[in-house]
Design an enzyme around this catalytic site. Structure first.
Site, short mmCIF file in Angstrom:
data_model
loop_
_atom_site.label_atom_id
_atom_site.label_comp_id
_atom_site.label_asym_id
_atom_site.label_seq_id
_atom_site.Cartn_x
_atom_site.Cartn_y
_atom_site.Cartn_z
N ALA A 58 0.84 -1.20 0.00
CA ALA A 58 0.00 0.00 0.00
C ALA A 58 0.87 1.24 0.00
O ALA A 58 0.44 2.33 0.40
CB ALA A 58 -0.95 0.00 1.19
N SER A 59 2.14 1.07 -0.42
CA SER A 59 3.07 2.19 -0.60
C SER A 59 3.13 3.10 0.62
O SER A 59 3.56 2.69 1.68
CB SER A 59 2.71 2.97 -1.86
OG SER A 59 2.82 2.13 -2.99
N HIS A 60 2.64 4.34 0.48
CA HIS A 60 2.79 5.35 1.54
C HIS A 60 1.68 5.28 2.59
O HIS A 60 1.70 6.07 3.55
CB HIS A 60 2.82 6.75 0.94
CG HIS A 60 3.91 6.96 -0.06
ND1 HIS A 60 5.24 6.89 0.28
CD2 HIS A 60 3.88 7.22 -1.38
CE1 HIS A 60 5.99 7.11 -0.78
NE2 HIS A 60 5.19 7.31 -1.82
#
Length: 256
Positions: A58-60
């Site tokens: 979910a990256s950031h």
């Protein structure tokens, strides 16, 4: 289809596949991951059995979230017209899933009995291991199929690995191959400027946001050092800090 272990609740909220794939609370993603395993297998079958990638991240987003996105054989994102198929599968009731798969196969002209190959990468979130297994179960439900776990990797590392499987001239489809390609490119870049006056300090500090970036970079630091770049890492995975909390590129962008 083996959906008993990855059942979709009757009150599950609708979810849509976009540029970043699916991204939401990890608690509601198990059934979505299973269905994306199905979709990855179908996509591979549609491409004559070429390897397709599935990245769990979910990256950031905060630690409690997770997400998934598919990677094409040449390292591109999933084609936009296939995003609708992803959304359709993710929101189909369990009792309708088998018929929807048959419909998709017919609409797309895909022989669901043909071979498929899927590579799965995941980030360091606590939920990622379990969600990766759900993807693998989905791929395995559409046999004949093969699944390769690339392990804990960054998204670019998975893109690279999948691309190399489709195009061996691009590099060696492994994490070591990825490191060597980048370090070699960096050496070549430095060599281009040897005869030109320049201001250059070969030192860089990387905020790893307590996530997977530090796992990839830790392995590369000695090689980058030998190439002439001094790298220091901050907020590495396993330290006291939480993923993306008070650190990382998105924090700097939104809070500076």
């Amino acid at each position: 289809l083996g959906i008993a272990c990855h059942a979709r609740p009757s009150d599950a909220p609708a979810i849509g596949y976009g540029t970043a794939g699916f991204r939401t609370s990890a608690d509601v993603l198990d059934n979505v991951m299973y269905r994306m395993g199905l979709l990855a297998a179908i996509r591979s079958k549609a491409l004559g059995g070429q390897m397709v990638g599935v990245m769990i991240t979910a990256s950031h987003n905060p630690e409690k979230d997770n997400g998934v996105k598919l990677v094409e054989p040449m390292g591109e994102m999933l084609p936009q017209d296939w995003e609708a198929h992803a959304t359709r599968l993710a929101n189909t009731a369990d009792e309708d899933l088998a018929s929807v798969l048959d419909e998709l196969g017919n609409e797309l002209g895909v022989d669901l009995g043909s071979p498929s190959s899927v590579a799965i990468g995941r980030d360091t979130r606590n939920s990622s291991d379990k969600l990766a297994m759900a993807v693998a179960d989905g791929v395995g439900a559409l046999r004949p199929s093969s699944t390769r776990s690339v392990g804990v990797v960054t998204t670019p590392q998975l893109h690279y690995t999948v691309r190399c499987e489709a195009d061996p001239s691009y590099g060696i489809p492994s994490l070591t191959g990825y490191e060597e390609k980048l370090v070699t490119a960096f050496r070549n870049l430095l060599a281009c400027g040897k005869s030109s006056p320049r201001r250059y300090r070969p030192t860089i500090s990387v905020d790893c946001a307590n996530g997977v970036g530090s796992v990839a970079l830790k392995s590369m630091v000695p090689k980058l050092s030998s190439a002439g770049l001094n790298v220091s890492l901050a907020n590495v995975h396993g330290s006291a800090g939480k993923l993306n909390e008070g650190c990382g590129a998105d924090f700097v962008k939104t809070k500076q």
